[in-house]
Design an enzyme around this catalytic site. Sequence first.
Site, PDB file in Angstrom:
ATOM      1  N   ASP A   8      60.032  78.301  38.493  1.00 25.84           N
ATOM      2  CA  ASP A   8      59.718  79.091  37.356  1.00 25.84           C
ATOM      3  C   ASP A   8      59.948  78.504  36.140  1.00 25.84           C
ATOM      4  O   ASP A   8      61.204  78.508  35.873  1.00 25.84           O
ATOM      5  CB  ASP A   8      59.974  80.448  37.751  1.00 25.84           C
ATOM      6  CG  ASP A   8      59.049  81.484  36.820  1.00 25.84           C
ATOM      7  OD1 ASP A   8      58.934  82.733  37.207  1.00 25.84           O
ATOM      8  OD2 ASP A   8      58.511  80.929  35.736  1.00 25.84           O
ATOM      9  N   ASP A 110      52.757  77.310  35.573  1.00 27.19           N
ATOM     10  CA  ASP A 110      53.945  77.447  35.534  1.00 27.19           C
ATOM     11  C   ASP A 110      55.084  77.893  36.425  1.00 27.19           C
ATOM     12  O   ASP A 110      56.137  77.899  36.814  1.00 27.19           O
ATOM     13  CB  ASP A 110      54.446  78.249  34.097  1.00 27.19           C
ATOM     14  CG  ASP A 110      54.388  79.571  34.551  1.00 27.19           C
ATOM     15  OD1 ASP A 110      53.604  80.073  35.206  1.00 27.19           O
ATOM     16  OD2 ASP A 110      54.909  80.360  33.797  1.00 27.19           O
ATOM     17  N   GLU A 111      54.406  77.974  37.640  1.00 26.92           N
ATOM     18  CA  GLU A 111      55.194  78.466  39.033  1.00 26.92           C
ATOM     19  C   GLU A 111      54.598  77.554  40.179  1.00 26.92           C
ATOM     20  O   GLU A 111      53.567  77.144  40.435  1.00 26.92           O
ATOM     21  CB  GLU A 111      54.655  79.853  39.279  1.00 26.92           C
ATOM     22  CG  GLU A 111      55.662  80.652  38.156  1.00 26.92           C
ATOM     23  CD  GLU A 111      55.194  82.158  38.635  1.00 26.92           C
ATOM     24  OE1 GLU A 111      55.099  82.531  39.952  1.00 26.92           O
ATOM     25  OE2 GLU A 111      54.864  83.067  37.843  1.00 26.92           O
TER      26      GLU A 111
END
EC number: 2.7.7.7
Length: 422
Positions: A8, A110-111
Site C-alpha cells: 500500500d 496504489d495497492e
Amino acid sequence: MFYVFHVDVNSAYLSWEAVYRLQQGDSIDLRTIPAVVGGSEADRHGIVLAKSIPAKKFGIHTGETLYGARQKCPGLVVVPPRYGLYMQCSEAMVAIMNQYAPLIQRYSIDEAFLHYQLPPSMIQGQGAEAAAVAAALRLKAQIRQELGFTVNVGIGPNKLLAKMASEFQKPDQVHTLFRHEVPEKMWPLPVQELFFVGRATARKLRGYNIFTIGQLAAADPQLIHCWLKKPGLLIWQYANGLDDSRVTDEPMPIKSIGNSSTLPFDVTDRATAHQILLALCETTAMRLRKIRRCAQVVSVTLRSSELITYRHQCRLASPTDVTSLIWQESCRLFDNVWKKEPLRHMGVHLSDLCSNEYYQLSLFHQHLEKHHQLDRTIDALRLRFGTRAVFRGCFSHSSIQPLMGGVLQDQEVDYPMMASYL
DNA sequence: TCTGGGGTCCTAGGACCC
DNA sequence: TCTGGGGTCCTAGGACCC
C-alpha cells in the site's frame, strides 16, 4: 507454503507528486509539510484527494473540501492531480513487485497483493515467518530506493489479514498479521477499522453493543446475519480472520461502465442538459466499444444543487454500443425524471453488458450500420490524433466540453519513468 | 467559489405470470 | 369477487471499496 503480501503506497498521490517535484528540481518535499493533492475549486472539484502526514495532523481527511481543509490549516499547500503520472508510478511499483513473485494482483492504483511462495524446504513456523518478513523488507527498501516513495507491506495468511496488517502504523513499515497474532493485534481494534465495515454498518453494530472487531468475532453469526443480512456474514468471517479468496492476476470481468461529472456551473435548462448528456455518452460509449461490449441497460444520474442525488434507468429493446442511440435513451430518461431544479452533477452509466460479436454480425439495418461506422471512424481518429481531434458540431460554439467524464484526459504530457529516480 | 469519480454487490418492493 | 403462493424481472436505493 505461502504468505500474502499487501503493498500500500503511503499517501499515494501526494507521495508521487512529491517525488516528481523533487526530480524536477523543486526544493520542498511535499511529504514534509502540510500539503494535499486536490481538485480544481473553480471547476467545483475542490476536495482533498490525498494528504501528507503533517496535513493529517491538522485533522484533514481525504474527501473533505479544500475549503474545510484550509480552515483547519491556513497555510495548507494545495497541488493539482496528475493522473497520468500516478499511473506510471503504479506501473513502476508493480514491475518491482514482479521481481519477488510471478503472481501479483493489482487492487487499485496504489495497492496490490503479492502471492509469496516459500521454498519447499520451508515448513510452517518461525523460520517461514521470518523469511517472509525479510523479503517484504527488501521489497519495501527497493521501491524506496529505486522509485523514491515509501510503502507499507502487510503480511498475512490470506488477503484480508495482509490488508489489515498494511493499515497498522504508517509510513514505511512492514507489519504481520499471522493467525496466531489476530487476537492480540486485530481484535482490540474499533469495529469500523475492519475491511467492509463502513460508517453505516459500524453505527448499526454499536447499536447492538459491538464496538471492537473481537466482539464482532465472538458474536453469534446467525444473529449478525439476521441484523445485517448477507454482508453481515462476510464481516463476521473477516472479524475471525477468515478469507479464502485467492490472489489472482486475472482481471475481473467488467460489469458496468459509466462517466459522471460535477459541472462547472449549475444547469437549469433542458438543452444544456442534453448537450452534457451527449458529452458523457461520447466518453462512456467509446469505453464500451473499446472493451468490445454492448449495453442493455442505460442509467442517468442527476445531483441537484442541494446535493440530492437520484437516478433513472431502463432496459433497451436490444443491446447497443452506438453513441447516438445511447444518447437518445439518456435524453428520454432525463426528460422523464428531471424535476427542473438546478443540477450540479450528471452521469451516464451502462450495465448488463454483453458481447458485441453477434451484434456486429447482425447489422442488417442500414441506419444502424451508418451509426456504427461513424462511431468506429471517430474512435480511430481520436486514438490516432487525440480525444480532441474530432467532436460534434453542436459543441463548437459552446462552453461545454465535447467529452466529459474520465480522469485521464490530460494524458498528453508524458512523464519520465519513475525508475530514472536516483 | 463547501461536497469527486470510478466501480461492485445486495435488498426491497412492485409488476407480472402461472 | 372478502383471492394463495411461488417465481422472475425490473427499478430504486443504499452499502461498501479505492
